[in-house]
Design a protein around this motif. Sequence first.
Motif, PDB file in Angstrom:
ATOM      1  N   GLU A 112      37.220  -2.669  -4.950  1.00  0.00           N
ATOM      2  CA  GLU A 112      36.846  -3.370  -3.722  1.00  0.00           C
ATOM      3  C   GLU A 112      37.551  -2.777  -2.505  1.00  0.00           C
ATOM      4  OE1 GLU A 112      37.807  -7.492  -4.422  1.00  0.00           O
ATOM      5  OE2 GLU A 112      35.694  -7.971  -4.789  1.00  0.00           O
ATOM      6  N   THR A 113      38.813  -2.410  -2.674  1.00  0.00           N
ATOM      7  CA  THR A 113      39.578  -1.810  -1.580  1.00  0.00           C
ATOM      8  C   THR A 113      39.002  -0.439  -1.217  1.00  0.00           C
ATOM      9  OG1 THR A 113      41.537  -2.991  -2.370  1.00  0.00           O
ATOM     10  CG2 THR A 113      41.900  -1.216  -0.788  1.00  0.00           C
ATOM     11  N   LYS A 116      35.838  -1.025   0.692  1.00  0.00           N
ATOM     12  CA  LYS A 116      36.099  -1.419   2.086  1.00  0.00           C
ATOM     13  C   LYS A 116      36.488  -0.208   2.923  1.00  0.00           C
ATOM     14  CE  LYS A 116      38.545  -4.753   4.905  1.00  0.00           C
ATOM     15  NZ  LYS A 116      39.439  -5.902   4.941  1.00  0.00           N
ATOM     16  N   TYR A 117      37.325   0.656   2.380  1.00  0.00           N
ATOM     17  CA  TYR A 117      37.778   1.826   3.130  1.00  0.00           C
ATOM     18  C   TYR A 117      36.652   2.835   3.342  1.00  0.00           C
ATOM     19  CZ  TYR A 117      40.440   5.864   4.618  1.00  0.00           C
ATOM     20  OH  TYR A 117      40.907   6.939   5.327  1.00  0.00           O
ATOM     21  N   PHE A 118      35.889   3.125   2.297  1.00  0.00           N
ATOM     22  CA  PHE A 118      34.851   4.153   2.367  1.00  0.00           C
ATOM     23  C   PHE A 118      33.472   3.585   2.715  1.00  0.00           C
ATOM     24  CE2 PHE A 118      37.937   6.235  -0.531  1.00  0.00           C
ATOM     25  CZ  PHE A 118      38.152   7.380   0.200  1.00  0.00           C
ATOM     26  N   SER A 119      33.349   2.284   2.912  1.00  0.00           N
ATOM     27  CA  SER A 119      32.049   1.646   3.155  1.00  0.00           C
ATOM     28  C   SER A 119      31.087   1.979   2.025  1.00  0.00           C
ATOM     29  CB  SER A 119      31.468   2.074   4.499  1.00  0.00           C
ATOM     30  OG  SER A 119      32.337   1.739   5.530  1.00  0.00           O
ATOM     31  N   GLU A 148      51.200  -4.954  -4.443  1.00  0.00           N
ATOM     32  CA  GLU A 148      50.405  -5.494  -3.340  1.00  0.00           C
ATOM     33  C   GLU A 148      48.983  -5.769  -3.804  1.00  0.00           C
ATOM     34  OE1 GLU A 148      49.734  -7.393  -0.488  1.00  0.00           O
ATOM     35  OE2 GLU A 148      51.471  -6.228   0.153  1.00  0.00           O
ATOM     36  N   SER A 149      48.463  -6.933  -3.416  1.00  0.00           N
ATOM     37  CA  SER A 149      47.105  -7.289  -3.788  1.00  0.00           C
ATOM     38  C   SER A 149      46.265  -7.743  -2.591  1.00  0.00           C
ATOM     39  CB  SER A 149      47.119  -8.388  -4.860  1.00  0.00           C
ATOM     40  OG  SER A 149      47.757  -9.538  -4.354  1.00  0.00           O
ATOM     41  N   ASN A 150      46.825  -7.655  -1.399  1.00  0.00           N
ATOM     42  CA  ASN A 150      46.107  -8.033  -0.192  1.00  0.00           C
ATOM     43  C   ASN A 150      45.446  -6.782   0.393  1.00  0.00           C
ATOM     44  OD1 ASN A 150      45.718  -8.356   2.729  1.00  0.00           O
ATOM     45  ND2 ASN A 150      46.646 -10.364   2.423  1.00  0.00           N
TER      46      ASN A 150
END
Length: 169
Positions: A112-113, A116-119, A148-150
């Motif tokens: 998911e991260t 979000k970063y690469f669209s 970290e999980s945020n």
Amino acid sequence: YGVWHGNVLTHTHSYSPNTQHRMILYFLLVNKQGQTRMSQYYAQQYAMEEKLTMEGEIIRKCLSRSIKQCSFLSYKDHKVVYRRYASLFVIVGVNDTENELAILEFIHLFVETLDKYFSSVCELDVLFSLDRVHMILDEMVLNGEIIESNKKHILDPIYLLDVAAKKNT
């Protein structure tokens, strides 16, 4: 990992890289043809030749399993947790005491991260921005421990680097 003395918690456990409490031993991103696109090892116990042999065996096991089989398997002295996303497999080796469902959640958070970063991440994003993929993982994991999980906290330092890089070009 600590002892309470009144209102103070004193830590009695060492967090050196060689301790056995480590959760994550290694992290692999592999395409559906079995080619490793990214690898990160947190355990010092594997020699290079052993890593290559182990990666090959684990990748073959994961790719040969059907969708109906569970996403956990045992391999020698540890467990392997994996999940397929489109053309990429995320494979994580963990110690025997680790919770497989928690690692599946971690894998999902990682993807998911990346999304979000690469669209909407794809294999080419991993190939051409491997440094950013490693940075994202490094923001999430330190010495085999999830720190970290945020998503916002994970991506903020990478966005700052992107802004600085644009200013320098």
